[in-house]
Design a protein around this motif. Structure first.
Motif, PDB file in Angstrom:
ATOM      1  N   VAL A  93      -3.446  10.092   4.175  1.00 51.13           N
ATOM      2  CA  VAL A  93      -2.249  10.224   5.000  1.00 51.13           C
ATOM      3  C   VAL A  93      -2.660  10.497   6.438  1.00 51.13           C
ATOM      4  CG1 VAL A  93      -0.147  11.532   5.426  1.00 51.13           C
ATOM      5  CG2 VAL A  93      -0.868  11.068   3.077  1.00 51.13           C
ATOM      6  N   LYS A  94      -2.140   9.716   7.347  1.00 53.13           N
ATOM      7  CA  LYS A  94      -2.458   9.891   8.758  1.00 53.13           C
ATOM      8  C   LYS A  94      -1.779  11.133   9.293  1.00 53.13           C
ATOM      9  CE  LYS A  94      -2.234   7.534  13.232  1.00 53.13           C
ATOM     10  NZ  LYS A  94      -1.776   6.318  13.937  1.00 53.13           N
ATOM     11  N   HIS A 115      -0.493   8.107  -0.125  1.00 53.26           N
ATOM     12  CA  HIS A 115       0.355   7.530   0.920  1.00 53.26           C
ATOM     13  C   HIS A 115       1.775   7.343   0.411  1.00 53.26           C
ATOM     14  CE1 HIS A 115       1.614   5.230   4.382  1.00 53.26           C
ATOM     15  NE2 HIS A 115       2.045   4.267   3.575  1.00 53.26           N
TER      16      HIS A 115
END
Length: 301
Positions: free
Chosen positions: A4-5, A270
């Motif tokens: 996850v960014k 994600h």
């Protein structure tokens, strides 16, 4: 959270304006029904909208502060709310900003009381308490009451309070029409709890989802995102909504993305992260189309 960014830390992320569907859509629902019943109190409607936005902002800020102070947000788990663990913002500044939003809401409430009477105080106190005590004070989030509070406070009391502010009355129609949107708003928090399931469980936080278990909580998430599309046609048949509100079913396109994502969220970090943005996007689309449909029904009647 792997895969996850990380978001950019700062005041914009701390306020989380993309979550304002939780305030704007309920106020619009109460306002459009009041308009259909003859109210033209636009100043009071604008104040209800401002008050709702301030309450949602306060809840976001105080949640960031509360999760940090309780140790729930750490360096190992700060992809969503990095403001305090990264040192970008000071805890006291975030706390004061949240309390400031509550204070401004209270000042708006004084004007509302002057205009409509003391009845509106019930809605105001409930709203301020709901936003202010989520993760500070009694911290009812950690008691597993977050989803129930969102459904009651935002799903029902906001539209009912808006309608009361504009008309001086409450009706069963507002309550019934609010049910689909209340479910979707609650589903957003359900997605939040599912996304944070592992970290909340590790920290001993007893959210509703952790009490239910991941699989049951996921079923509830999908049910709350799906039932609104069944309830709207029922309300149309019962003549609580105009047929134009079938426009809201166009949001099934967004629901499809939400559903497909949810099916793989348990294995894919994600997709787990996307449980929240897909749910609030669905709520934005569904809620706005519902309000537009109601307004079209009024204009073509």
């Amino acid at each position: 959270m792997a895969g996850v960014k990380q978001v950019k830390a700062g005041w914009y992320n701390a306020f989380r304006p993309w979550t304002l569907h939780g305030a704007i859509i309920p106020v619009l629902i109460g306002g459009v029904i009041a308009y259909g019943d003859g109210s033209r109190e636009w100043v009071l409607f604008a104040m209800a909208l401002a008050g709702g936005i301030l309450l949602q902002s306060a809840a976001n800020l105080l949640n960031t502060y509360g999760d940090f102070k309780t140790g729930l947000d750490t360096e190992e788990n700060h992809t969503r709310s990095p403001e305090l663990v990264s040192g970008k913002l000071r805890p006291k500044s975030v706390l004061m900003a949240g309390l400031g939003c509550l204070g401004i809401t209270a000042l708006l409430g004084l004007y509302m009381v002057w205009q409509t009477g003391w009845g509106i105080v019930i809605f105001g106190i409930a709203g301020i308490a709901g936003a202010g005590l989520y993760t500070i004070g009694i911290s009812y989030k950690y008691m597993g009451l977050g989803q129930l509070s969102v459904m009651v406070m935002m799903g029902f009391l906001m539209p009912l309070g808006t309608y009361y502010l504009m008309t001086g009355d409450v009706t069963w129609q507002v309550f019934l029409v609010s049910i689909p949107n209340a479910l979707m708003i609650t589903a957003v928090l359900g997605g939040n709890e599912l996304r944070d399931f592992e970290s909340d469980t590790a920290a001993g936080v007893k959210t509703q989802s952790s009490r239910l278990g991941y699989d049951n909580a996921m079923r509830l998430y999908l049910i709350m995102n799906t039932l609104p599309f069944i309830i709207v046609p029922i309300l149309i048949v019962l003549e609580y909504l105009p047929v134009w509100c079938l426009l809201a079913l166009l949001a099934l396109w967004q629901w499809r993305h939400t559903y497909i994502n949810a099916r793989g969220a348990g294995e894919d970090p994600h997709k787990g992260f996307m449980l929240v943005p897909l749910a609030f996007k669905q709520n934005w689309v569904f809620g706005l189309l519902l309000v537009i449909g109601y307004l079209c029904g009024l204009l073509t009647a």
